[in-house]
Scaffold this motif. Structure first.
Motif, PDB file in Angstrom:
ATOM      1  N   LYS A  48       0.829  -1.215   0.000  1.00 16.88           N
ATOM      2  CA  LYS A  48       0.000   0.000   0.000  1.00 16.88           C
ATOM      3  C   LYS A  48       0.854   1.252   0.000  1.00 16.88           C
ATOM      4  N   GLY A  49       0.222   2.346  -0.415  1.00 15.21           N
ATOM      5  CA  GLY A  49       0.961   3.600  -0.470  1.00 15.21           C
ATOM      6  C   GLY A  49       0.071   4.763  -0.860  1.00 15.21           C
TER       7      GLY A  49
ATOM      8  N   ILE B 212      -5.031  11.564  -9.926  1.00 16.59           N
ATOM      9  CA  ILE B 212      -4.368  10.290 -10.205  1.00 16.59           C
ATOM     10  C   ILE B 212      -5.402   9.369 -10.853  1.00 16.59           C
ATOM     11  N   THR B 213      -5.101   8.879 -12.053  1.00 19.42           N
ATOM     12  CA  THR B 213      -6.047   8.008 -12.750  1.00 19.42           C
ATOM     13  C   THR B 213      -5.787   6.544 -12.434  1.00 19.42           C
ATOM     14  N   HIS B 214      -4.516   6.158 -12.339  1.00 19.39           N
ATOM     15  CA  HIS B 214      -4.223   4.783 -11.943  1.00 19.39           C
ATOM     16  C   HIS B 214      -2.811   4.653 -11.400  1.00 19.39           C
ATOM     17  N   VAL B 215      -2.618   3.608 -10.612  1.00 16.10           N
ATOM     18  CA  VAL B 215      -1.314   3.260 -10.043  1.00 16.10           C
ATOM     19  C   VAL B 215      -1.038   1.804 -10.411  1.00 16.10           C
ATOM     20  N   GLU B 216       0.155   1.570 -10.923  1.00 19.78           N
ATOM     21  CA  GLU B 216       0.547   0.210 -11.292  1.00 19.78           C
ATOM     22  C   GLU B 216       1.648  -0.290 -10.362  1.00 19.78           C
ATOM     23  N   ILE B 217       1.595  -1.585 -10.071  1.00 20.04           N
ATOM     24  CA  ILE B 217       2.557  -2.211  -9.167  1.00 20.04           C
ATOM     25  C   ILE B 217       3.282  -3.329  -9.911  1.00 20.04           C
TER      26      ILE B 217
ATOM     27  N   ALA C  88      -3.213  -1.330  -9.237  1.00 21.74           N
ATOM     28  CA  ALA C  88      -3.590  -1.290  -7.824  1.00 21.74           C
ATOM     29  C   ALA C  88      -4.996  -0.720  -7.694  1.00 21.74           C
ATOM     30  N   GLN C  89      -5.616  -0.970  -6.546  1.00 24.03           N
ATOM     31  CA  GLN C  89      -6.896  -0.322  -6.235  1.00 24.03           C
ATOM     32  C   GLN C  89      -6.599   1.072  -5.718  1.00 24.03           C
ATOM     33  N   VAL C  90      -7.249   2.068  -6.305  1.00 31.07           N
ATOM     34  CA  VAL C  90      -6.992   3.462  -5.938  1.00 31.07           C
ATOM     35  C   VAL C  90      -8.248   4.049  -5.307  1.00 31.07           C
ATOM     36  N   SER C  91      -8.090   4.703  -4.156  1.00 31.93           N
ATOM     37  CA  SER C  91      -9.247   5.337  -3.504  1.00 31.93           C
ATOM     38  C   SER C  91      -9.735   6.507  -4.352  1.00 31.93           C
TER      39      SER C  91
ATOM     40  N   ALA D  56       2.663   5.839 -10.815  1.00 31.07           N
ATOM     41  CA  ALA D  56       1.381   6.549 -10.893  1.00 31.07           C
ATOM     42  C   ALA D  56       1.260   7.314 -12.207  1.00 31.07           C
ATOM     43  N   THR D  57       0.009   7.435 -12.682  1.00 35.13           N
ATOM     44  CA  THR D  57      -0.302   8.226 -13.879  1.00 35.13           C
ATOM     45  C   THR D  57      -1.426   9.194 -13.522  1.00 35.13           C
TER      46      THR D  57
END
Length: 355
Positions: free
Chosen positions: A265-266, A275-280, A291-294, A323-324
């Motif tokens: 998490k972060g 922030i549209t999406h975060v990739e791990i 990742a799941q983004v709030s 992040a994008t």
């Protein structure tokens, strides 16, 4: 004697320097989106100013129709605005540059956020009346000291272009998280400039001046400039908007963990939109998963994200976060190299050992 099993361990600031005081938020141990005052990072160029508040007046002068000397009480009576804003020091993550750059060696915690309440700077400028020739608004703080590079005493002073100064969410704050602004964070008034790095949010405001020409103070034209060339000043340009960025909070870097399911998490943030999406990646960038983004309706805040990883194999793993934002910007593999080490936003990277 107290029962050690019930002893609550709390995080505290990480000290980078004592004089002037520079301390960072223990970002890996932060569980919520609003940082309490005691854990909000502290960034100072000089010693804390000596101020008396019983007779506080704020001058507004320069290219205005009616110069003002407005009291603290009068400012508190004006219509207020509340904004939830992330503040990030432009030197955040400087210690991660390779090769190293000189300057305060911030880790990942020169960033905090919360709810600020204050008066839009625009309101005060409208009361005084901005002249047509106005181009910049200069905000001077009460903090001052000698700069050895120039062998002269300066106060911490910065300017904003007029369009940023009159943005309705640029405020002169007097409350943080529904409490009076603390002295160490700028009491009685500090500027809050959403989406720009923290150097713009001047603390302990002493005066506001409207100018028709560019302001050339050392914290405007020497510091807080990107110098892409190490040998000369060619291509220099000012530090302004926060870069798209992310930080892995859990697991901790160099942690030993067991096989099985783990939540990575972060947080992620940007000054140029949502922030549209975060990739791990758990294999050093060979493959990526979302990742799941709030959800967040505000482009001024960080978002929390999480990803469940099933660590099947034993060994050493590199975990990356990328992040994008809604402007299409994505964290780069390598940071933008610059002489003063500002704006670090390379893909975040930690290592863990699965046992």
């Amino acid at each position: 004697m107290a029962d050690p099993k019930h002893h609550v361990v709390k995080p505290y600031l990480v000290t980078r320097r004592l004089h002037p005081e520079n301390q960072e938020t223990p970002i890996q141990f932060i569980e919520n989106d609003r940082i309490q005052t005691s854990l909000f990072y502290r960034r100072n160029h000089f010693s804390y100013p000596n101020l008396t508040y019983s007779n506080y007046f704020l001058p507004i002068n320069g290219m205005v129709n009616t110069p003002l000397l407005i009291s603290l009480q009068s400012i508190l009576q004006l219509p207020s605005k509340t904004v939830e804003v992330v503040l990030e020091c432009s030197g955040n993550k400087r210690s991660l540059f390779e090769p190293k750059v000189f300057g305060e060696q911030w880790g990942k915690g020169a960033i905090s956020q919360g709810v600020w309440k204050g008066v839009p700077l625009r309101t005060l400028l409208e009361i005084s009346g901005i002249k047509e020739a106005a181009k910049e608004v200069v905000v001077e703080g009460y903090d001052f000291g000698k700069r050895t590079d120039l062998d002269k005493v300066f106060s911490y002073t910065r300017s904003l272009p007029l369009e940023k100064a009159i943005h309705p969410d640029t405020i002169i704050a007097y409350e943080y998280n529904k409490q009076p602004l603390s002295f160490k964070h700028g009491f009685p008034f500090r500027l809050i400039v959403p989406q720009w790095y923290g150097m713009a949010s001047v603390k302990w405001i002493k005066q506001i001046s409207v100018m028709a020409s560019p302001f050339n103070g050392p914290f405007q034209k020497i510091d807080y400039m990107y110098y892409p060339n190490l040998e000369n000043d060619d291509g220099a340009h000012p530090v302004t908007t926060i870069n798209v960025n992310s930080t892995i909070q859990k697991p901790l870097d160099m942690a030993k963990i067991n096989t099985g399911k783990h939540v990575i998490k972060g947080i992620a943030w940007s000054g140029k939109g949502n922030i549209t999406h975060v990739e791990i990646s758990t294999d050093n960038g060979h493959t990526w998963s979302k990742a799941q983004v709030s959800a967040s309706k505000s482009s001024y805040k960080w978002v929390s994200w999480s990803y469940e990883w099933n660590a099947v194999e034993k060994g050493i793993f590199s975990i990356l976060s990328k992040a994008t934002d809604s402007s299409g910007q994505t964290q780069p593999i390598k940071p933008y190299r610059n002489r003063n080490g500002y704006g670090y936003n390379a893909i975040d990277n930690i290592k863990v050992m699965v046992e």
